[in-house]
Design a protein around this motif. Sequence first.
Motif, PDB file in Angstrom:
ATOM      1  N   TRP A 265      21.457 -60.752  39.631  1.00  0.00           N
ATOM      2  CA  TRP A 265      22.707 -59.994  39.604  1.00  0.00           C
ATOM      3  C   TRP A 265      22.890 -59.195  40.890  1.00  0.00           C
ATOM      4  N   ILE A 266      21.834 -58.582  41.384  1.00  0.00           N
ATOM      5  CA  ILE A 266      21.936 -57.830  42.640  1.00  0.00           C
ATOM      6  C   ILE A 266      22.350 -58.762  43.775  1.00  0.00           C
ATOM      7  N   ASN A 267      21.719 -59.941  43.842  1.00  0.00           N
ATOM      8  CA  ASN A 267      22.091 -60.919  44.867  1.00  0.00           C
ATOM      9  C   ASN A 267      23.557 -61.312  44.724  1.00  0.00           C
ATOM     10  N   TYR A 268      24.004 -61.507  43.489  1.00  0.00           N
ATOM     11  CA  TYR A 268      25.394 -61.875  43.238  1.00  0.00           C
ATOM     12  C   TYR A 268      26.332 -60.756  43.704  1.00  0.00           C
ATOM     13  N   ALA A 269      26.019 -59.524  43.318  1.00  0.00           N
ATOM     14  CA  ALA A 269      26.887 -58.401  43.674  1.00  0.00           C
ATOM     15  C   ALA A 269      27.009 -58.259  45.182  1.00  0.00           C
ATOM     16  N   GLU A 270      25.898 -58.405  45.892  1.00  0.00           N
ATOM     17  CA  GLU A 270      25.928 -58.263  47.348  1.00  0.00           C
ATOM     18  C   GLU A 270      26.669 -59.413  48.021  1.00  0.00           C
ATOM     19  N   LYS A 271      26.623 -60.596  47.431  1.00  0.00           N
ATOM     20  CA  LYS A 271      27.234 -61.771  48.059  1.00  0.00           C
ATOM     21  C   LYS A 271      28.661 -62.045  47.588  1.00  0.00           C
ATOM     22  N   PHE A 272      28.971 -61.712  46.339  1.00  0.00           N
ATOM     23  CA  PHE A 272      30.253 -62.087  45.757  1.00  0.00           C
ATOM     24  C   PHE A 272      31.212 -60.920  45.560  1.00  0.00           C
ATOM     25  N   CYS A 273      30.714 -59.745  45.204  1.00  0.00           N
ATOM     26  CA  CYS A 273      31.615 -58.631  44.886  1.00  0.00           C
ATOM     27  C   CYS A 273      31.060 -57.312  45.427  1.00  0.00           C
ATOM     28  N   PRO A 274      30.828 -57.206  46.728  1.00  0.00           N
ATOM     29  CA  PRO A 274      30.228 -55.986  47.298  1.00  0.00           C
ATOM     30  C   PRO A 274      31.080 -54.738  47.118  1.00  0.00           C
ATOM     31  N   GLU A 275      32.352 -54.912  46.781  1.00  0.00           N
ATOM     32  CA  GLU A 275      33.198 -53.734  46.552  1.00  0.00           C
ATOM     33  C   GLU A 275      32.744 -52.933  45.345  1.00  0.00           C
ATOM     34  N   PHE A 276      31.883 -53.527  44.496  1.00  0.00           N
ATOM     35  CA  PHE A 276      31.379 -52.827  43.316  1.00  0.00           C
ATOM     36  C   PHE A 276      29.978 -52.239  43.532  1.00  0.00           C
ATOM     37  N   LEU A 277      29.415 -52.380  44.719  1.00  0.00           N
ATOM     38  CA  LEU A 277      28.037 -51.939  44.935  1.00  0.00           C
ATOM     39  C   LEU A 277      27.853 -50.444  44.692  1.00  0.00           C
ATOM     40  N   GLY A 278      28.885 -49.670  44.946  1.00  0.00           N
ATOM     41  CA  GLY A 278      28.790 -48.230  44.735  1.00  0.00           C
ATOM     42  C   GLY A 278      28.641 -47.831  43.280  1.00  0.00           C
ATOM     43  N   HIS A 279      28.891 -48.771  42.374  1.00  0.00           N
ATOM     44  CA  HIS A 279      28.772 -48.485  40.945  1.00  0.00           C
ATOM     45  C   HIS A 279      27.422 -48.912  40.377  1.00  0.00           C
ATOM     46  N   LEU A 280      26.619 -49.622  41.172  1.00  0.00           N
ATOM     47  CA  LEU A 280      25.311 -50.045  40.687  1.00  0.00           C
ATOM     48  C   LEU A 280      24.341 -48.874  40.686  1.00  0.00           C
ATOM     49  N   SER A 281      23.506 -48.826  39.671  1.00  0.00           N
ATOM     50  CA  SER A 281      22.459 -47.802  39.654  1.00  0.00           C
ATOM     51  C   SER A 281      21.605 -47.960  40.904  1.00  0.00           C
ATOM     52  N   PRO A 282      21.228 -46.853  41.549  1.00  0.00           N
ATOM     53  CA  PRO A 282      20.413 -46.947  42.762  1.00  0.00           C
ATOM     54  C   PRO A 282      18.930 -47.151  42.487  1.00  0.00           C
ATOM     55  N   CYS A 283      18.560 -47.305  41.221  1.00  0.00           N
ATOM     56  CA  CYS A 283      17.143 -47.364  40.857  1.00  0.00           C
ATOM     57  C   CYS A 283      16.581 -48.768  41.005  1.00  0.00           C
ATOM     58  N   LYS A 284      15.386 -48.873  41.569  1.00  0.00           N
ATOM     59  CA  LYS A 284      14.699 -50.144  41.725  1.00  0.00           C
ATOM     60  C   LYS A 284      14.383 -50.756  40.359  1.00  0.00           C
ATOM     61  N   SER A 285      14.068 -52.024  40.374  1.00  0.00           N
ATOM     62  CA  SER A 285      13.673 -52.720  39.147  1.00  0.00           C
ATOM     63  C   SER A 285      12.267 -52.289  38.741  1.00  0.00           C
ATOM     64  N   PRO A 286      11.866 -52.556  37.485  1.00  0.00           N
ATOM     65  CA  PRO A 286      10.500 -52.219  37.053  1.00  0.00           C
ATOM     66  C   PRO A 286       9.416 -52.828  37.937  1.00  0.00           C
ATOM     67  N   GLN A 287       9.618 -54.059  38.393  1.00  0.00           N
ATOM     68  CA  GLN A 287       8.636 -54.682  39.281  1.00  0.00           C
ATOM     69  C   GLN A 287       8.369 -53.813  40.491  1.00  0.00           C
ATOM     70  N   GLN A 288       9.428 -53.366  41.133  1.00  0.00           N
ATOM     71  CA  GLN A 288       9.287 -52.584  42.363  1.00  0.00           C
ATOM     72  C   GLN A 288       8.823 -51.161  42.075  1.00  0.00           C
ATOM     73  N   ILE A 289       9.220 -50.604  40.947  1.00  0.00           N
ATOM     74  CA  ILE A 289       8.760 -49.267  40.569  1.00  0.00           C
ATOM     75  C   ILE A 289       7.250 -49.260  40.409  1.00  0.00           C
ATOM     76  N   LEU A 290       6.724 -50.246  39.674  1.00  0.00           N
ATOM     77  CA  LEU A 290       5.283 -50.271  39.483  1.00  0.00           C
ATOM     78  C   LEU A 290       4.558 -50.543  40.794  1.00  0.00           C
ATOM     79  N   GLY A 291       5.138 -51.410  41.626  1.00  0.00           N
ATOM     80  CA  GLY A 291       4.544 -51.658  42.928  1.00  0.00           C
ATOM     81  C   GLY A 291       4.478 -50.389  43.764  1.00  0.00           C
ATOM     82  N   SER A 292       5.568 -49.618  43.736  1.00  0.00           N
ATOM     83  CA  SER A 292       5.612 -48.364  44.485  1.00  0.00           C
ATOM     84  C   SER A 292       4.605 -47.356  43.943  1.00  0.00           C
ATOM     85  N   LEU A 293       4.525 -47.243  42.629  1.00  0.00           N
ATOM     86  CA  LEU A 293       3.572 -46.310  42.023  1.00  0.00           C
ATOM     87  C   LEU A 293       2.125 -46.728  42.245  1.00  0.00           C
ATOM     88  N   SER A 294       1.888 -48.021  42.368  1.00  0.00           N
ATOM     89  CA  SER A 294       0.515 -48.488  42.587  1.00  0.00           C
ATOM     90  C   SER A 294      -0.018 -48.049  43.939  1.00  0.00           C
TER      91      SER A 294
END
Length: 466
Positions: free
Chosen positions: A192-221
């Motif tokens: 979905w993030i890839n889609y939003a950036e490629k197809f409808c970037p005008e809506f990017l400001g409405h996406l939550s700025p929070c990383k996915s669980p994969q990246q959150i755990l990677g960051s915390l590790s």
Amino acid sequence: MENRSTPHIVIDNNFSSLGSLQDKKVDNSFYTFTRDMNKCINCHKCVKACGDLQGIFVFQVQEDGTVGIKEENMAATQCISCGQCIKVCPTGALEEKSNISLLEEQLKNPNKHVIAQISPSLKHTLGEEFGIATGVDISPKIVSALKEIGFSKVFSTGFASDVNIIETSADLKKRLDENGPFPVFTSTCTGWINYAEKFCPEFLGHLSPCKSPQQILGSLSKSYYEETIDVSSENIFSVAMMPCIAKKDEANRFDMKDENGNKDVDLVLTIKEVAHLLKQKGIDLGDYDKTGSFDKPMESDTGSSRIKSVTGGLAEAMLRNLAHMMGEKSFPSGLDGLRGTDGIKIANVLLGEKKLNIAVVNGIKNVPVILDIIKDGITEFHLVEVMACPGGCIGGGGIPLSKDPDIIKKRTESIYSYDLFNDVRCSWENPDVKTLYSQYLKEPLGEESQRLFHFHYKNRRTRKYF
């Protein structure tokens, strides 16, 4: 609801022959998968999956009957790495890019502290590759097997799912308190993030700025966990085991690094790759009788973190947690309307005296329907959940294939059953997550949370689709 997505997509049929069978090309341009036209038999299943199922139209049938793409290579296309084409390819012409050999090198490196995180959907689907009944949670076997082949620690991505749910529901509460902007789009699905950036970037400001669980755990590790061991973050090698090939792409995003340039997640394996790895090591989970437990400090999950892998589950989990944050004693009414496999689900959820309009998009092809409703001002949604793959993460492009037509239904039922009988069903009640916030993060959306978990979107539109 009528699906209005197709009329909004402009298809250019002036294709070059760069991707044709005659070229005998092997395209390795993508992080996520390879395209070997030497193996293509022109069954056109990828064309149907990409176009009819997902509405993306990367692949097209050329005049000579071969399958082509418009651009020079796959990396230049509008592909969102959902992996649905890989699931239907019968010959391996389309195949996820394997990271097993790279992992083997790290497991043999005495200077590397190699850790694994396993996703909620993996817990309920990996067993299918070993003859275990659909939906059975085999986490204890998986943990033991991974440690047997050399992983130092095994964490539960469900822990990070609960963190993500807390952070995103806190963002939604903040916007409710400040009367917008709405809607809040979820941000955990990389397709979905890839889609939003490629197809409808005008809506990017409405996406939550929070990383996915994969990246959150990677960051915390490489921050929270690093502080508990005598190993520097440079020597921690973080491996995520996911249902989605797009997670390989996400791990390599430009902004998924710390201030020293260390990647949050160093390597991603799909569930199919994990199965192949274990078989390669002579481990058959069907006959495996050893068990193990996830490691602290990121071991536990909740019912909410499990249902997050099913379409509608993330929105439900966020609203459960939002109710807790607002002092409610029970889950909001109306959550049942978020369940099911319809392409578009719209529900009114009553939270205290607030009526929230929620939309759930099941499958990326249905996104333009919701975007049209928003653009036309028909409904103001407070929260929109989007999952690129039909069924949610349990239908991801990296999950074992099945000939069972009811496989998504069975996986879904097992996950909801896990949630129903779990003593802890709200993310904020996860004891390990409580410790994380009390000792490290302090508060949702706080300074440390923003430093570790927030990221930036990028307008990658190359041509107009809407």
